[in-house]
Scaffold this motif. Structure first.
Motif, PDB file in Angstrom:
ATOM      1  N   ASP A  16       0.836  -1.201   0.000  1.00 37.63           N
ATOM      2  CA  ASP A  16       0.000   0.000   0.000  1.00 37.63           C
ATOM      3  C   ASP A  16       0.866   1.244   0.000  1.00 37.63           C
ATOM      4  N   LYS A  17       0.271   2.334  -0.422  1.00 38.20           N
ATOM      5  CA  LYS A  17       0.992   3.597  -0.452  1.00 38.20           C
ATOM      6  C   LYS A  17       0.958   4.226   0.938  1.00 38.20           C
ATOM      7  N   THR A  18       1.571   3.519   1.876  1.00 31.83           N
ATOM      8  CA  THR A  18       1.606   3.995   3.248  1.00 31.83           C
ATOM      9  C   THR A  18       2.944   4.660   3.521  1.00 31.83           C
ATOM     10  N   PHE A  19       3.006   5.308   4.684  1.00 33.73           N
ATOM     11  CA  PHE A  19       4.254   5.958   5.056  1.00 33.73           C
ATOM     12  C   PHE A  19       5.371   4.943   5.253  1.00 33.73           C
ATOM     13  N   SER A  20       5.013   3.773   5.816  1.00 33.01           N
ATOM     14  CA  SER A  20       6.034   2.752   6.056  1.00 33.01           C
ATOM     15  C   SER A  20       6.647   2.238   4.762  1.00 33.01           C
ATOM     16  N   SER A  21       5.845   2.137   3.705  1.00 30.39           N
ATOM     17  CA  SER A  21       6.401   1.688   2.419  1.00 30.39           C
ATOM     18  C   SER A  21       7.416   2.690   1.893  1.00 30.39           C
ATOM     19  N   THR A  22       7.149   3.974   2.107  1.00 35.15           N
ATOM     20  CA  THR A  22       8.105   5.013   1.701  1.00 35.15           C
ATOM     21  C   THR A  22       9.385   4.905   2.522  1.00 35.15           C
ATOM     22  N   VAL A  23       9.223   4.660   3.819  1.00 36.45           N
ATOM     23  CA  VAL A  23      10.385   4.507   4.697  1.00 36.45           C
ATOM     24  C   VAL A  23      11.217   3.303   4.262  1.00 36.45           C
ATOM     25  N   HIS A  24      10.561   2.208   3.879  1.00 38.34           N
ATOM     26  CA  HIS A  24      11.277   1.025   3.403  1.00 38.34           C
ATOM     27  C   HIS A  24      12.119   1.352   2.169  1.00 38.34           C
ATOM     28  N   LYS A  25      11.522   2.110   1.257  1.00 39.48           N
ATOM     29  CA  LYS A  25      12.244   2.478   0.035  1.00 39.48           C
ATOM     30  C   LYS A  25      13.443   3.349   0.352  1.00 39.48           C
ATOM     31  N   ILE A  26      13.282   4.261   1.309  1.00 42.00           N
ATOM     32  CA  ILE A  26      14.399   5.123   1.701  1.00 42.00           C
ATOM     33  C   ILE A  26      15.522   4.285   2.310  1.00 42.00           C
ATOM     34  N   ALA A  27      15.135   3.313   3.144  1.00 40.36           N
ATOM     35  CA  ALA A  27      16.134   2.445   3.776  1.00 40.36           C
ATOM     36  C   ALA A  27      16.908   1.657   2.727  1.00 40.36           C
ATOM     37  N   VAL A  28      16.181   1.061   1.803  1.00 36.51           N
ATOM     38  CA  VAL A  28      16.833   0.266   0.747  1.00 36.51           C
ATOM     39  C   VAL A  28      17.729   1.157  -0.108  1.00 36.51           C
ATOM     40  N   ALA A  29      17.249   2.347  -0.452  1.00 33.78           N
ATOM     41  CA  ALA A  29      18.036   3.271  -1.271  1.00 33.78           C
ATOM     42  C   ALA A  29      19.306   3.696  -0.534  1.00 33.78           C
ATOM     43  N   SER A  30      19.198   3.956   0.762  1.00 31.81           N
ATOM     44  CA  SER A  30      20.353   4.365   1.550  1.00 31.81           C
ATOM     45  C   SER A  30      21.434   3.294   1.550  1.00 31.81           C
ATOM     46  N   ILE A  31      21.030   2.058   1.793  1.00 32.54           N
ATOM     47  CA  ILE A  31      21.999   0.958   1.820  1.00 32.54           C
ATOM     48  C   ILE A  31      22.565   0.700   0.424  1.00 32.54           C
ATOM     49  N   SER A  32      21.720   0.768  -0.585  1.00 30.50           N
ATOM     50  CA  SER A  32      22.160   0.505  -1.965  1.00 30.50           C
ATOM     51  C   SER A  32      23.201   1.516  -2.408  1.00 30.50           C
ATOM     52  N   VAL A  33      22.898   2.796  -2.203  1.00 27.54           N
ATOM     53  CA  VAL A  33      23.831   3.841  -2.621  1.00 27.54           C
ATOM     54  C   VAL A  33      25.130   3.756  -1.826  1.00 27.54           C
ATOM     55  N   GLY A  34      25.011   3.484  -0.515  1.00 25.88           N
ATOM     56  CA  GLY A  34      26.213   3.367   0.312  1.00 25.88           C
ATOM     57  C   GLY A  34      27.111   2.236  -0.130  1.00 25.88           C
ATOM     58  N   LEU A  35      26.533   1.049  -0.343  1.00 24.65           N
ATOM     59  CA  LEU A  35      27.332  -0.102  -0.771  1.00 24.65           C
ATOM     60  C   LEU A  35      27.903   0.122  -2.165  1.00 24.65           C
TER      61      LEU A  35
END
Length: 406
Positions: A16-35
């Motif tokens: 769903d287009k919830t706030f938590s889904s956005t937070v998940h995407k930010i988390a994944v993006a942060s780790i992806s860009v860092g690695l």
């Protein structure tokens, strides 16, 4: 199925287009860009180290054996090459190849210009395969002449400075008493981009020419160049050879001879390690913030689970597993992104450099899968360990207040 894993997966798979889904995407993006940034940085560092050291070792070998003297001139005190190290290098299991060399200072004279150079004399034993990467045009010296070869290989910078082309004849005047000169044919042009150390100083010729100019017999040379099988054992090989050669000879690592370049590479390595620490710190801070946000958003769920008998340990495992799943997804995307960028640069050489400053014309990539694996494991362990910190907050959440939380 494990209850904590089941709930964690349901949280992660929330479409769903919830706030938590956005937070998940930010988390994944942060780790992806860092690695991805770490992978690119370390493979570029490895590329720099490999490219520069290969150029130095291909021109000067790993170790040099010369006469022990305090004289810093290019005119060597000759040594005998009738030694076990030269005649039977197979007796030294750590030695890969041995070749002789000599130096002779002189002037290159053309119709329009004159410049000082040092001719490095080599023989048929010179490792042309290692040197091949530096040969930009033409070929190497042909040693078939029974007297000595009148061919020479000069640097690209010298050729441009003196307007010399392949096939041209040059006059080289040698510094000695009485002065002598020779007419030599340019058959090859090399480029290491290490102008300060090689390109602006050296040309390569037949060692027999230098021996004839110096009236040396065939049994002596200016020194020996030694390639070792394992460069990581160079300190051990240096010590072993110093014990094996006569006392009047000196075994020196080329890395000590050109210590400025190797110190520069060490400085870059230290900066990349600092960069690694900064990236991991940022990723960890982001993950702590993201887990805290997820806990705050799921406060009612936490209260309900506690009211139904769920323990703090169970709920902490839910959010820890949720974080680990985000980390795993981030690592996958980060590997694809980082390795993809490196593959593009490796084959297409999109990003260029000024060779005068960086000793190469493009950003190099040095493939090392151990480094890539180590970065993945390090990121997984550090970030996973950090995720535990914000879950401590769960033990302070009271069921009654949390169920009413909005």
């Amino acid at each position: 199925m494990n209850l904590s894993y089941f709930i964690a997966r349901r949280i992660t798979q929330n479409k769903d287009k919830t706030f938590s889904s956005t937070v998940h995407k930010i988390a994944v993006a942060s780790i992806s860009v860092g690695l991805a940034t770490m992978i690119v940085s370390f493979l570029i560092l490895k590329g720099f180290q490999n490219t520069v050291t290969d150029k130095i070792y291909s021109f000067s070998s790993h170790l040099q054996v010369t006469k022990y003297t305090l004289d810093n001139s290019f005119e060597e005190y000759p040594i005998s090459i009738n030694t076990p190290l030269y005649n039977t290098p197979e007796l030294f299991p750590y030695v890969d190849h041995v070749q002789e060399f000599s130096h002779k200072a002189g002037l290159i004279k053309t119709d329009d210009a004159v410049t000082g150079m040092v001719i490095k004399g080599v023989s048929e034993r010179f490792d042309q395969e290692r040197f091949k990467q530096n040969l930009k045009s033409g070929r190497f010296i042909d040693f078939s002449d029974p007297s000595y070869s009148k061919e020479i290989v000069i640097s690209k910078s010298t050729a441009n400075k003196l307007d010399i082309n392949l096939g041209d004849d040059i006059i080289v005047h040698f510094f000695q008493n009485p002065p002598r000169y020779r007419k030599l044919d340019v058959v090859g042009i090399y480029e290491t981009n290490l102008s300060e150390y090689y390109d602006d100083k050296f040309m390569i010729g037949d060692i027999r020419l230098i021996k004839k100019l110096n009236d040396w017999p065939d049994s002596i040379a200016g020194g020996l160049e030694v390639f070792v099988k394992n460069p990581d054992q160079m300190d051990y090989v240096e010590e072993a050879l110093n014990e094996a050669v006569p006392l009047d000879l000196w075994v020196q690592k080329v890395s000590d001879k050109y210590v400025q370049i190797f110190e520069w590479l060490h400085l870059i390595s230290r900066q990349v390690n600092i960069f690694l620490g900064i990236i991991l710190f940022v990723v960890c801070v982001n993950m702590i913030s993201i887990i805290l946000i997820l806990i705050m958003e799921r406060t009612q769920m936490i209260g309900l689970l506690k009211a139904l008998g769920g323990t703090n340990a169970l709920i902490r495992r839910i959010f820890s597993l949720n974080g680990v799943q985000l980390v795993a997804k981030g690592l996958l995307i980060g590997n694809l992104l980082g390795i993809g960028i490196c593959v593009i640069q490796y084959y297409l050489k999109i990003f260029t450099l000024n060779p005068k400053d960086y000793y190469m014309s493009y950003v190099p990539i040095g493939w090392n899968w151990e480094i890539v694996l180590a970065l993945n494991v390090l990121t997984l362990l550090v970030v996973t360990a950090i995720i535990i910190i914000p879950t401590i907050l769960i033990s302070r959440i009271r069921p009654i207040k949390s169920i009413k939380f909005d």
